[in-house]
Design an enzyme around this catalytic site. Structure first.
Site, PDB file in Angstrom:
ATOM      1  N   CYS A 156      27.385  -7.408 -18.574  1.00 30.95           N
ATOM      2  CA  CYS A 156      28.061  -7.908 -19.939  1.00 30.95           C
ATOM      3  C   CYS A 156      28.463  -7.118 -20.915  1.00 30.95           C
ATOM      4  O   CYS A 156      28.266  -5.847 -20.872  1.00 30.95           O
ATOM      5  CB  CYS A 156      26.613  -7.763 -20.939  1.00 30.95           C
ATOM      6  SG  CYS A 156      26.372  -8.890 -22.811  1.00 30.95           S
ATOM      7  N   ASN A 157      29.684  -7.428 -21.351  1.00 34.70           N
ATOM      8  CA  ASN A 157      30.624  -6.881 -21.732  1.00 34.70           C
ATOM      9  C   ASN A 157      29.982  -6.153 -23.232  1.00 34.70           C
ATOM     10  O   ASN A 157      30.076  -5.680 -23.738  1.00 34.70           O
ATOM     11  CB  ASN A 157      32.165  -7.195 -22.033  1.00 34.70           C
ATOM     12  CG  ASN A 157      32.726  -7.162 -21.148  1.00 34.70           C
ATOM     13  OD1 ASN A 157      33.067  -6.583 -20.963  1.00 34.70           O
ATOM     14  ND2 ASN A 157      32.824  -8.415 -20.325  1.00 34.70           N
ATOM     15  N   ALA A 177      27.089  -6.354 -24.041  1.00 38.69           N
ATOM     16  CA  ALA A 177      26.009  -4.978 -24.092  1.00 38.69           C
ATOM     17  C   ALA A 177      26.400  -4.058 -24.481  1.00 38.69           C
ATOM     18  O   ALA A 177      25.999  -3.019 -24.495  1.00 38.69           O
ATOM     19  CB  ALA A 177      25.147  -5.215 -23.530  1.00 38.69           C
ATOM     20  N   LYS A 184      25.764 -20.677 -21.422  1.00 39.02           N
ATOM     21  CA  LYS A 184      24.454 -20.381 -22.091  1.00 39.02           C
ATOM     22  C   LYS A 184      23.931 -21.004 -22.340  1.00 39.02           C
ATOM     23  O   LYS A 184      23.204 -20.384 -21.521  1.00 39.02           O
ATOM     24  CB  LYS A 184      24.801 -19.506 -22.971  1.00 39.02           C
ATOM     25  CG  LYS A 184      25.488 -17.304 -22.755  1.00 39.02           C
ATOM     26  CD  LYS A 184      24.816 -16.983 -24.066  1.00 39.02           C
ATOM     27  CE  LYS A 184      25.290 -15.149 -23.703  1.00 39.02           C
ATOM     28  NZ  LYS A 184      25.563 -14.284 -22.964  1.00 39.02           N
ATOM     29  N   CYS A 230      34.912 -10.977 -21.737  1.00 40.47           N
ATOM     30  CA  CYS A 230      33.114 -11.384 -22.348  1.00 40.47           C
ATOM     31  C   CYS A 230      32.887 -11.791 -19.575  1.00 40.47           C
ATOM     32  O   CYS A 230      33.874 -12.833 -19.637  1.00 40.47           O
ATOM     33  CB  CYS A 230      33.407 -13.021 -22.554  1.00 40.47           C
ATOM     34  SG  CYS A 230      31.726 -13.335 -22.601  1.00 40.47           S
TER      35      CYS A 230
END
Lengths: 250, 250
Positions: free
Chosen positions: A85-86, A88, A169, A210
């Site tokens: 996860c970028n 994060a 998501k 992403c």
């Protein structure tokens, strides 16, 4: 086998991106039997507080949860940590601290290095990333330090990117080719237009910054000036680096 | 969210089957955001000794490794354990003991109960399973206790099933539709013929009693007497039961 390192995956951000990373890592492993595959321990915790909201000061920090996941995975035997996860990575320091001596493969650094290696002539890239990743300047600063200009979608175009990412998501935009509906095709088409406008603004390659973006777009999808724009998937680059580091074949 | 249970997956047998289970579990979850998804912790340990070899007395028992995985997942927070490998259920007792008070959803029982519920009129099923699962009579005894006759492929046909399963484990038979080659189509075609011979011998439904089989065959693939034979995937049934138990919507 004995020289191979156990991979720990700090996941769930979002779950589809973690499934994608895991599936690609298994598929990329050269193995003649179960026993020749890598051991991979995964904490798919979708309850991690929203990264963009935290970066924008609208929500709780995910750092304590990410640190706890890192510690749990190390306790499970992880000898190498990754976090597909970028956004994060704005909290990567907390993960590094929690991991102690266990190496953490930084996704941003991995993607920027891979872009420079694969596309040495590219002087400007277009970023498809969350508002949070852009606000934290994760990719802009890293590309700038590498001598590459990073272009970002403007105004409504960035809202389109966020809508597409959050559609994944919600699970409405990606359930495999068989279950894809017209709504998902529309999401994909709009994202492609954003990428093409980045190309028109000077981007010579598109970076899926992403890990939800590669679920909506692939190499060959973005066209400009009658040609195809190179596409760098942060997920795929992390898969390659993880495999190289875990097998010692890097 | 708070009522949901953390799912622990004893995986890696093989890795592609674990990816398949994880992907289907995430896809089946109704969620409006990352945060509404289930937390899933996975130990994908392909180093677990071969189940069929152990059952046939030719190899080391996987029981200690399976028990260690169960304990590790519980330590990670798992509140519900699953093991998407049918043959490994010959060693389910070791997992149950290691799990202590944490419930373990038995894959064999789940599949047999689902078959009876979905297909109450079916009096005989055909099993596609490993030599080990058949030698341990995991499905034959469970179906017999439920009043259903279980037919198994004979001689060369069972060798074809084993070849197909181990082709998946080698990674040569399943890399998504895009990467499937002619060799994989041949593996699929041969497996379909075995299923059709089970139908000719009296099977009224085919049970994918090995989690690699759904990677090679789907509902609608097996035809007999001009019709389509019902297909029960042990992976899909475990996904449904896991989701029901983890969300309390069972």
């Amino acid at each position: 086998m004995s020289a191979r390192r156990v991979v720990g995956v700090i996941g769930g951000m979002g779950p589809d991106a973690t499934v994608d990373f895991f599936a690609k890592l298994v598929a990329a492993t050269r193995a003649g039997s179960d026993q020749e595959h890598l051991r991979i321990v995964i904490d798919n915790d979708p309850g991690v507080p929203d990264r963009t909201a935290a970066i924008e000061g609208r929500g709780e920090s995910p750092a304590p949860r990410l640190a706890a996941m890192a510690r749990g995975l190390v306790a499970q035997g992880a000898e190498l940590l990754v976090m597909p996860c970028n956004s994060a990575h704005a909290f990567a320091e907390a993960v590094r601290e929690a991991a102690g001596p266990v190496p953490f493969l930084d996704l941003i650094e991995t993607t920027v290095v891979a872009t420079r290696e694969r596309l040495p002539a590219v002087a400007a890239v277009g970023l498809l990333a969350t508002d949070g990743a852009l606000a934290a300047r994760l990719y802009q600063d890293a590309f700038e330090a590498a001598g590459v200009r990073a272009l970002v979608p403007l105004g409504d175009d960035q809202r389109t990117v966020m809508d597409a990412i959050y559609a994944v998501k919600r699970g409405s935009a990606m359930r495999g080719p068989a279950n894809r509906g017209a709504a998902d095709d529309a999401v994909r088409a709009r994202l492609r237009l954003v990428a093409e406008r980045l190309a028109a603004a000077g981007a010579e390659a598109i970076v899926a910054a992403c890990t939800e973006v590669p679920l909506l777009m692939a190499e060959g999808d973005v066209r400009h000036d009658g040609g195809v724009l190179p596409f760098v998937s942060s997920t795929d680059e992390l898969v390659r680096r993880t495999l190289a580091e875990a097998t010692g074949e890097g």
